[in-house]
Design an enzyme around this catalytic site. Structure first.
Site, PDB file in Angstrom:
ATOM      1  N   GLU A  68     -24.340 -12.165  14.143  1.00  0.00           N
ATOM      2  CA  GLU A  68     -24.510 -13.532  14.439  1.00  0.00           C
ATOM      3  C   GLU A  68     -24.745 -14.426  13.126  1.00  0.00           C
ATOM      4  O   GLU A  68     -24.418 -15.546  12.995  1.00  0.00           O
ATOM      5  CB  GLU A  68     -25.527 -13.643  15.541  1.00  0.00           C
ATOM      6  CG  GLU A  68     -25.426 -13.033  16.989  1.00  0.00           C
ATOM      7  CD  GLU A  68     -24.284 -13.913  17.811  1.00  0.00           C
ATOM      8  OE1 GLU A  68     -23.985 -14.930  17.295  1.00  0.00           O
ATOM      9  OE2 GLU A  68     -24.025 -13.483  18.750  1.00  0.00           O
ATOM     10  N   ASP A 102     -14.209  -7.781  21.601  1.00  0.00           N
ATOM     11  CA  ASP A 102     -13.417  -9.007  21.315  1.00  0.00           C
ATOM     12  C   ASP A 102     -12.826  -9.374  19.851  1.00  0.00           C
ATOM     13  O   ASP A 102     -11.713  -9.318  19.534  1.00  0.00           O
ATOM     14  CB  ASP A 102     -13.758 -10.150  22.155  1.00  0.00           C
ATOM     15  CG  ASP A 102     -15.451 -10.527  21.500  1.00  0.00           C
ATOM     16  OD1 ASP A 102     -15.915  -9.681  20.737  1.00  0.00           O
ATOM     17  OD2 ASP A 102     -15.900 -11.371  22.219  1.00  0.00           O
ATOM     18  N   GLU A 124     -20.623 -15.835  33.823  1.00  0.00           N
ATOM     19  CA  GLU A 124     -20.380 -14.889  32.587  1.00  0.00           C
ATOM     20  C   GLU A 124     -19.774 -13.635  32.809  1.00  0.00           C
ATOM     21  O   GLU A 124     -19.112 -13.076  31.914  1.00  0.00           O
ATOM     22  CB  GLU A 124     -22.107 -14.547  32.314  1.00  0.00           C
ATOM     23  CG  GLU A 124     -22.457 -14.322  31.031  1.00  0.00           C
ATOM     24  CD  GLU A 124     -22.121 -14.927  30.034  1.00  0.00           C
ATOM     25  OE1 GLU A 124     -22.817 -15.018  28.956  1.00  0.00           O
ATOM     26  OE2 GLU A 124     -21.333 -16.039  29.921  1.00  0.00           O
ATOM     27  N   GLU A 183     -14.995 -20.241  24.851  1.00  0.00           N
ATOM     28  CA  GLU A 183     -13.570 -19.339  24.564  1.00  0.00           C
ATOM     29  C   GLU A 183     -12.586 -19.925  25.384  1.00  0.00           C
ATOM     30  O   GLU A 183     -11.167 -19.760  24.874  1.00  0.00           O
ATOM     31  CB  GLU A 183     -13.723 -18.236  24.947  1.00  0.00           C
ATOM     32  CG  GLU A 183     -14.788 -16.991  23.899  1.00  0.00           C
ATOM     33  CD  GLU A 183     -16.116 -17.536  23.950  1.00  0.00           C
ATOM     34  OE1 GLU A 183     -16.831 -17.225  22.954  1.00  0.00           O
ATOM     35  OE2 GLU A 183     -16.507 -18.352  24.862  1.00  0.00           O
ATOM     36  N   THR A 242     -14.053 -16.629  14.063  1.00  0.00           N
ATOM     37  CA  THR A 242     -14.409 -16.493  15.480  1.00  0.00           C
ATOM     38  C   THR A 242     -15.538 -17.759  15.921  1.00  0.00           C
ATOM     39  O   THR A 242     -15.701 -17.726  17.124  1.00  0.00           O
ATOM     40  CB  THR A 242     -14.861 -15.189  15.618  1.00  0.00           C
ATOM     41  OG1 THR A 242     -14.947 -14.796  17.026  1.00  0.00           O
ATOM     42  CG2 THR A 242     -16.394 -14.969  15.255  1.00  0.00           C
TER      43      THR A 242
END
Length: 902
Positions: A150, A297, A391, A409, A495
């Site tokens: 993160e 992902d 979710e 996304e 991303t």
């Protein structure tokens, strides 16, 4: 990405690129497609006018101002804004949310994450001010344990994106003339702070690091972890390589490449898939399921984008190898289902998580348009049913995890599909996203995450990625080229949607471009037929191409509950063998069934598949038989000034009184009962007459409280927990049980709130005196007339007190009954549901949308009883067959034991 980029899938070719793009089938580059395909649009949708696009673009700007302005006013320099309580979230000062808090490092996360968004939205003056605040206020030397993943994508990426646009603006000569690479120096400082995490034998980084003390020291409080997710280790190359190219310090790119090389070498060779979690020391796969969602992902995304940014063909070869496996095993159009890396013909779970919504955008970058359209349309149908993407949701489109933290996304993929097709349909999709955000997530102090998409309840959370990504995608979706002050085609998006210039591909190239220790397989070229820049290949002489793909999926969610895909070897039926044993047909007294059970996993791969499927069904069947009936959550919505329905609280239902799912909602002003516990005849009946009574939990049964306020003339009741500080963060919601007697005399609705949620109403009463609420099974649309009433500045920025997010492990709905003895009051222990972690933690599943139907049974109308059925989320089936057989043997023993008891 071409024309824009986004969170997990984007990039665009630079006109000045030194090496020519390879246009052969095996090196597809959809970035070129995006540049050349924007003029094509589908005849199935009317083009949106320039005026309408401008109006929607301006609306996005206003929404960003609302979110960013409230963060700066109420939260800065804290990492994130808590939009329900109008204050900053500071690590250590709020109740821990577990892994979710690992993104917070006391470094003004939201401000750094928003830097390049300000420039994309043409807010250059605000950008200059923000950069000065970062340089003046942000400290990267805090004694905080943070996520390496993160911190890399949000903070390091945010600093590099800010630096990229700062030097662009400086070159233009109007803004940032004072800038002298200060953000880049901060990024380099942070990069060196992250490097100790890579001190492992494998080269894979530890998942966490202490910003001040690094690793392993006693003061660091970290360094003992053994596992990390594939995306956590494989989503570093863009930021680290950019840092090396900007500064000339090659160590960052070297470390990131080594981690990627190790993951590639550890792929499962027969399937070419990777697992979700890997041991950073041994390289053994810990979780052997594989998909394109949470945990994996952005690993796939960064392989393709590393090729675009760095020009290294080996990254493209790896991506194509993985993509071939994904389309072979995981893609089951329009679904994307996790499988086992060793047994890729077997589905690992029966649900999908929201993070896979990035994948259609990545497929656009790759040039594979058809499956991108299919999956995107399926996701859009789910959104139209719930207003947001849950979710997680099951293969038959029931809610699995109900939370929605305002993830970007889906907006990202919508933007990419529009850039690739020019189809105005995707502008309408974007318009729907804007409307839903304003209608359901907007609160006086920003935008609040959804705690439950079915009830519309909120969570006191506005993640930094909402400003970093969502507003970029939505603004760029409606913007024309002249609306942006720089050429976005010259950048690739990380991303986290941070911008990195493509000219980095030819700068400071000191790293070997070709891996010598990697093996690649020769792929069937038919998988890479989508070649750019010829849009006629993407849409072969058919202007209705995209519409024709979407049309069969229009009703895939509404009014249907398709069964999950079950793969069965066709040859087993052609040979005349019996169909496999199903859990619903199993009888422990049937010798033939027991013999089949013994064979499962031993005789052949087909028997192994039958065995795993049987286990999965048996787990579901067993949980359904053992669980007690449960009710879905209810909603308490504050509708009076200045809330106007913006604040929605998740409430526990009662097993008695008016059923809000069958009757019209109850609306009224609230009043506290006297006595507050409601355990005797009320002394203030005139105060609660015709109102919704507030009561405190404890000292008597829930049903007794309900009768007392009903006798006083109340039209409903809200019981507030007497355990100060309790909230759904730390305890599961539960339903109030009756007193063991006939409760048909109770005619009013009763709902339960924890202390933290209840304090919102109590504080609102203290501040505004008269507070009106709506008790319902689901939040209702806001009153437009009330929304349009003018508000003063203090009314606009004020907000109710805190109600933090629902803790994922603790979010099951449970039944409780109050006892008459204070010593034993409310001492029931709720059973909690397990859940899979995604990027943040998991959330409860309430399966109240539809039921399963067998292939050979006619579909029956759903009954109210069916709608209340709730089953625990399935655990992923373990890959090791020995463990599977052990479970079968234990299950068999248990069933035989029960049979003996009968």
């Amino acid at each position: 990405m071409s024309g824009a980029g986004g969170g997990r899938g984007g990039g665009s070719p630079a006109p000045q690129r030194a090496a020519p793009w390879s246009l052969v089938a095996t090196t597809t580059t959809a970035a070129l497609c995006l540049v050349t395909a924007t003029s094509l649009w589908t005849a199935g949708a009317a083009p949106m006018t320039r005026e309408e696009k401008q109006r929607l673009g301006n609306q996005v700007l206003e929404m960003f101002d609302h979110a960013y302005g409230n963060y700066m006013e109420h939260a800065y320099p804290a990492d994130e804004l808590m939009p329900l309580t109008c204050r900053g979230r500071i690590r250590g000062e709020e109740p821990s949310r577990g892994d979710v808090d690992d993104a917070l490092g006391k470094f003004s996360l939201t401000l750094i994450d928003s830097l390049d968004t300000l420039v994309v939205l043409n807010k250059t003056k605000e950008f200059e001010d923000a950069v000065k605040k970062v340089l003046r206020d942000v400290n990267l030397d805090n004694d905080v344990v943070v996520s390496v993943f993160e911190t890399n994508i949000r903070v390091l990426g945010g600093l590099l994106g800010g630096h990229s646009l700062a030097i662009m603006l400086k070159e233009k000569g109007e803004y940032m003339q004072w800038y002298n690479d200060e953000l880049l120096q901060m990024a380099k400082q942070l990069g060196y702070k992250l490097l100790p995490a890579f001190n492992t034998t494998s080269g894979l980084p530890y998942p966490r690091i202490n910003l001040k003390f690094g690793m392993r020291k006693p003061e660091a409080r970290t360094g003992t972890e053994t596992d990390t997710c594939t995306a956590c280790a494989g989503t570093l190359i863009l930021e680290f390589a950019a840092l090396s190219r900007f500064t000339g310090a090659t160590i960052f790119e070297e470390y990131a490449r080594k981690a990627l090389d190790f993951l590639w070498e550890k792929r499962q060779r027969s399937s070419n898939l990777v697992g979700v979690t890997i041991n950073i020391h041994t390289g053994d796969w810990v979780r052997k399921d594989s998909g394109v969602g949470a945990g994996i992902d952005s690993y796939y995304e960064y392989l393709l984008k590393a090729y675009v940014l760095l020009g290294d063909d080996s990254f493209l070869e790896r991506f194509n190898t993985h993509y071939d496996a994904i389309m072979r095993y995981i893609s089951q159009p329009p679904l994307l289902l996790d499988v086992h890396i060793h047994k890729p013909m077997l589905n690992a779970r029966t649900w999908m998580d929201a993070l896979l919504a990035f994948f259609p955008g990545l497929q656009v970058l790759k040039g594979d348009i058809r499956p991108a359209i299919e999956t995107h349309e399926m996701l859009y149908q789910v959104i139209k049913k719930h207003n947001f993407l849950p979710e997680a949701f099951t293969t038959d489109f029931r809610v699995h995890w109900a939370q929605h933290p305002l993830r970007p996304e889906f907006a990202e993929s919508t933007y990419f599909l529009y850039k690739a097709t020019g189809d105005p349909y995707y502008l309408e999709v974007g318009k729907t996203l804007i409307e839903n955000l304003n209608k359901y997530a907007r609160v006086p102090c920003g935008f609040a995450a959804m705690k439950d998409v079915r009830t519309g309840s909120h969570e006191d959370r506005m993640d930094s990625f909402f400003l970093a990504e969502m507003f970029k995608y939505l603004y760029l979706l409606f913007a024309d080229k002249e609306d942006i002050i720089f050429d976005i085609e010259d950048y690739i998006f990380t991303t986290e949607a941070h911008l990195l210039p493509l000219w980095l591909s030819t700068t400071n190239q000191s790293i070997s471009k070709k891996s010598t220790n990697s093996e690649y397989i020769e792929l069937d070229d038919s998988n890479f037929d989508w070649t750019c820049p010829n849009t006629q290949i993407l849409f072969p002489n058919d202007p209705l191409y995209a519409q024709s793909i979407r049309e069969p999926l229009k009703n895939v969610v509404d009014k249907s509950c398709p069964r999950g895909v079950i793969r069965v070897r066709e040859e087993s039926f052609r040979s005349g063998s019996k169909p496999p044993l199903r859990a619903r047909d199993f009888m422990a007294t049937n010798p033939e069934h027991l013999e089949i059970l013994k064979k499962m996993g031993a005789a052949s791969s087909i028997d192994a598949e039958d065995g795993l499927r049987f286990m999965q069904e048996m787990i579901e069947l067993s949980s359904q038989q053992q669980k007690e009936q449960q009710l879905p959550p209810r909603a308490v919505q504050i509708v009076s000034h200045p809330f106007f329905g913006r604040v929605v609280l998740t409430a526990g239902p009662a097993q008695f009184g008016l059923d809000l799912s069958k009757h019209k909602e109850t609306r009224g002003f609230v009043a506290s009962s006297k006595p507050y516990n409601g355990c005797s005849e009320l002394t203030n009946p005139e105060a609660v007459m015709g109102k919704i009574a507030l009561l405190q939990r404890g000292q008597c049964m829930f049903a007794e409280k309900a009768r007392n306020i009903q006798n006083a003339g109340a039209i409903g009741g809200i019981v507030i927990d007497d355990n100060e500080g309790s909230s759904s963060d730390t305890a599961p919601l539960f339903q109030m049980a009756g007193d063991g007697k006939d409760t048909d005399d109770i005619k009013i609705p009763m709902l339960f709130l924890f202390s933290k949620e209840g304090s919102i109403i109590l504080d609102a009463i203290r501040e505004y005196e008269e507070v009106e609420v709506l008790l319902s099974d689901k939040a209702k649309d806001r009153d437009p007339e009330m929304e349009n009433e003018p508000q003063s500045a203090d009314q606009t920025t004020s907000g109710p007190p805190e109600v933090d997010g629902e803790s994922p492990e603790d979010s099951s709905l449970n039944s409780h009954s109050e006892s008459s003895s204070p010593a034993t009051t409310d001492n029931a222990s709720p059973s909690q549901q397990d859940s899979e972690p995604i990027k943040s933690k998991g959330y409860v599943r309430f399966d109240d949308e539809c039921t399963y139907f067998d292939e050979d049974e006619e579909e029956q109308p759903e009954t109210e009883e069916d709608s209340k059925q709730d089953s625990k989320p399935l655990h992923p089936i373990v890959a090791d067959w020995k463990e599977d057989m052990k479970a079968i043997r234990e299950l068999k023993k248990e069933m035989m034991k029960k049979k003996g008891e009968l």
